[in-house]
Design an enzyme around this catalytic site. Sequence first.
Site, PDB file in Angstrom:
ATOM      1  CG  HIS A 368      -1.986  -0.968   1.240  1.00 28.93           C
ATOM      2  ND1 HIS A 368      -3.207  -0.781   0.658  1.00 28.93           N
ATOM      3  CD2 HIS A 368      -2.024  -2.204   1.786  1.00 28.93           C
ATOM      4  CE1 HIS A 368      -3.963  -1.850   0.841  1.00 28.93           C
ATOM      5  NE2 HIS A 368      -3.260  -2.728   1.515  1.00 28.93           N
ATOM      6  CE  LYS A 555      -6.775  13.782   0.319  1.00 26.89           C
ATOM      7  NZ  LYS A 555      -6.939  12.511  -0.398  1.00 26.89           N
ATOM      8  NE  ARG A 556      -3.479   7.780   6.107  1.00 29.97           N
ATOM      9  CZ  ARG A 556      -2.249   7.574   5.636  1.00 29.97           C
ATOM     10  NH1 ARG A 556      -1.204   7.593   6.440  1.00 29.97           N
ATOM     11  NH2 ARG A 556      -2.049   7.323   4.360  1.00 29.97           N
ATOM     12  CE  LYS A 561      -2.895  10.614   3.051  1.00 21.57           C
ATOM     13  NZ  LYS A 561      -3.600   9.845   2.000  1.00 21.57           N
ATOM     14  CB  THR A 663     -10.285   4.677  -1.174  1.00 16.48           C
ATOM     15  OG1 THR A 663      -9.815   5.035   0.128  1.00 16.48           O
ATOM     16  CG2 THR A 663      -9.572   3.441  -1.644  1.00 16.48           C
ATOM     17  CE  LYS A 667     -14.143   5.563   0.712  1.00 15.86           C
ATOM     18  NZ  LYS A 667     -13.259   5.630   1.882  1.00 15.86           N
TER      19      LYS A 667
HETATM   20  C1  GL7 Z   1      -2.615   3.581   2.038  1.00 16.97           C
HETATM   21  C2  GL7 Z   1      -2.315   4.596   0.935  1.00 16.97           C
HETATM   22  O1  GL7 Z   1      -1.683   5.697   1.473  1.00 16.97           O
HETATM   23  C3  GL7 Z   1      -3.534   5.011   0.107  1.00 16.97           C
HETATM   24  O2  GL7 Z   1      -3.111   5.702  -1.024  1.00 16.97           O
HETATM   25  C4  GL7 Z   1      -4.325   3.793  -0.335  1.00 16.97           C
HETATM   26  O3  GL7 Z   1      -5.508   4.186  -0.988  1.00 16.97           O
HETATM   27  C5  GL7 Z   1      -4.654   2.936   0.865  1.00 16.97           C
HETATM   28  C6  GL7 Z   1      -5.393   1.684   0.484  1.00 16.97           C
HETATM   29  O4  GL7 Z   1      -4.697   0.972  -0.486  1.00 16.97           O
HETATM   30  O5  GL7 Z   1      -3.452   2.538   1.535  1.00 16.97           O
HETATM   31  N1  GL7 Z   1      -1.367   3.062   2.537  1.00 16.97           N
HETATM   32  C7  GL7 Z   1      -1.251   3.227   3.877  1.00 16.97           C
HETATM   33  O6  GL7 Z   1      -0.309   2.842   4.560  1.00 16.97           O
HETATM   34  N2  GL7 Z   1      -2.346   3.858   4.328  1.00 16.97           N
HETATM   35  C8  GL7 Z   1      -3.185   4.120   3.296  1.00 16.97           C
HETATM   36  O7  GL7 Z   1      -4.261   4.654   3.410  1.00 16.97           O
HETATM   37  C9  GL7 Z   1      -2.584   4.188   5.738  1.00 16.97           C
END
Ligand code: GL7
Length: 818
Positions: A368, A555-556, A561, A663, A667
């Site tokens: 991820h 988002k976080r 970001k 994601t 949405k």
């Molecule tokens: C993340 C990615 O940052 C995000 O881009 C991705 O959509 C998500 C799900 O695949 O995974 N990787 C990660 O460590 N986090 C995410 O949200 C916390």
Amino acid sequence: MNDTIRIDEAAGSAGQAPALTAEAFREAVRAKLKYAVGKDPSRATAKDWSMALSLAVRDQVVERWFESTKASHAGQKKHVYYLSMEFLIGRLLNDAVCNLGIEAQVRTACAELGIDYQAQLEQESDAALGNGGLGRLAACFMDSMSTLGIPAHGYGIRYDHGLFRQRFHDGWQVEEPEDWLVSSRAWEFERAEMAYLVKFGGQISFDGHGATYWRADETVKAVAYDTPIAGWKGRHVNTLRLWASRPVEVLDLGRFNHGDYMSAAEKTIRAETISRVLYPDDTTAEGKELRLKQEYFFTSASLQDILRRYLEDNDDIRKLPEQVAIQMNDTHPAIAVAELMRILADDYRLTFPEAFEITRQCLSYTNHTLMPEALERWNTNLFRKVLPRHMQIIEWIDYHHLAEVQGRNLPVSLDNIRIIEWGSEIKMGSLAFVGSRRVNGVSALHTELMKQTVFKDYHLLYPDRIVNETNGITPRRWLYECNPGLRALLLEAIGDGWVDNLEKIEDAAKFATDASFRDKFAAAKQANKVRLAAEIERRIGLRVDPTALFDVQIKRMHEYKRQLLNVLETIALYQAIRRGPGAEWTPRVKIFGGKAAPGYQIAKRIIKLANDVARVVNNDPIIGDRLKVAVLPNYNVSLAEVIIPAADLSEQISTAGMEASGTGNMKLALNGALTIGTLDGANVEIAERVGPDNIYIFGLTADDVAGLRQRGYNPNATIDSDPTLKGAIDAMVNGTFSPDDHGRFNEVADRLWHTDWFLVTADFQSYFQTQRTVDVDYRDKTRWTERSILNTTKVGWFSSDRTIRGYSKDVWGVEPNF
Ligand code: GL7
């Protein structure tokens, strides 16, 4: 207790949940209130009613759950196990009601009981067992696996405290413990009998006849808590099994009897600590050992459970891969590679090569992130201390893997493919890769970058192993449930086929030019904006104009970001409005939501900056409604459900190459927001589908970013040559927003001037200009709505049902039932 529910069998058609009458349901709720909650209606609180309601709905889920479990056993199909440290499921009541198709009856019953359904929903606490996209993805996948009828279990940790609750104190983030379990949960079933022992530490000994013994010095019990997850129309219900950590012995009675009460409870506290809190993603050094224990704890319990279930119906352990597909969501469960081998070798007496082969056929791994600091590594000393047997196994894998590769004469660097680096660190991504059948990225771009960067050498060695499965979102929660206005419009226009086959939503694209449809679409959006405006006022006391452009970044909080880019643009816009308040401005509300990891100082300072800017902008009489800034505390799934349907503009502005997928972007687009974004993560694929006229792409590409970083970027020249940007950065450091502390944002500004790793300044001008195009475009409401409709109707491909079909085919080798 008589709470059987009369089911109107006649109304149910094949494959659909049988209908339930409102009357029967009303009586069921009454019975639950009396016999399960133990309250009289005249004394019941809102919480009591909500519990009674949930329990009555739960009965409906349980009926189907049993059927699904029976069918899965009888069908003898391959079973999917999704191992994830995080499941960000949010609230479940409305989700269950909508999935079972009993909303009308439930609402009628509530009205008859004199309780407000919406208010009941808000009584439920959010299960915030995740940080962000990764955890929410796992929750969407659970929904989709049930909807597609794939027999599956989700496995994770039942944290006592999920992600912290965020408050702002004078604009600074303050973390408070989250307490989702404070009121009892209607949705989970404790399975006290479903417990496994998980061991840590100690010594390894060999008996000289090939057997190995691991004498651990700490053992805890993993106890299962099950939550049923219903798919669309209740056709199939899977289980989310979360493990809680408990002591093996409840109390040290000897010490207790000696009056040493505190130390008598010590083991209990130690054991329970393992499932106490969810870690924020950027972990601190102090928590390392605990984090490793958490990872092993849930992985080991899950594997033991998987093998127990397998052996109920099968006797040949070697055939495990025919029945079992295990997905590792990120590297957090990557210890599964060594743990499965350990069980197969030490408990079932297979040889290491045999055990390794079976392991590699069962496991797969989803990556991820490519950010080096986020790729897990464990210090070998710590690892050996906590998991001595696993350390040996990983050494064996590393050695054999290298030996295998050396014979192949490929241009790979051995240093790059070692699992244990310089003898001192275990690279969990490498362990997961080597121990997996398939490895996947989460968007086309991300998968490509995996092949070119982090896993380049592995890709050369195993060219078929990496596959792409672009992320998706469940349309049930992220449209059907959270956007009732748009849902109703779509049902009227094209029926309900889109709910479990989202690509059908494209049938409504033709209405983009239909004035009557457009008006209704715009009215639904407007109602959602009014709802959000009320929520903003309720939460932070800020009044916003619901006809303004709602510009959303949720988002976080993370530097990559680039919330900072958005804040700088806000400042620049503020300055421009002040300079010429009489010009034609498009009223805008900037909405921010997101938590920063507690130890991530610079991200927390950016939150403070956003709050400081908001305070100044919102109180400036020259500005009025032309610009408002709403920084909403405690962003979570439930808040997302209110913000997303109300958004006009979706901010997806990460430094290209750094957001694996995203994601939230999906949405927001599905709910009709236009994206302003870089060509990063899944934005690339969204742009392909909605077309260039219906998205605002700006800034550097991933290739540009790589090139610029390699050449060495000098932000000085950029800032000096752009008065808008320079004006915004200057305002940050001259006390415009922090009159009480001029130096507060010096460090933020210094980073922009000196390194600007995330290339905020490099993309600023392109971003600012694009935003001005948005301003102009938004004034043409008809055209905007048309483009908004094209966003909603062209992103059906981003359903998590499509993603899960992809995993089923490319990764797990299972066939969906629906
Ligand atoms: C993340 C990615 O940052 C995000 O881009 C991705 O959509 C998500 C799900 O695949 O995974 N990787 C990660 O460590 N986090 C995410 O949200 C916390």
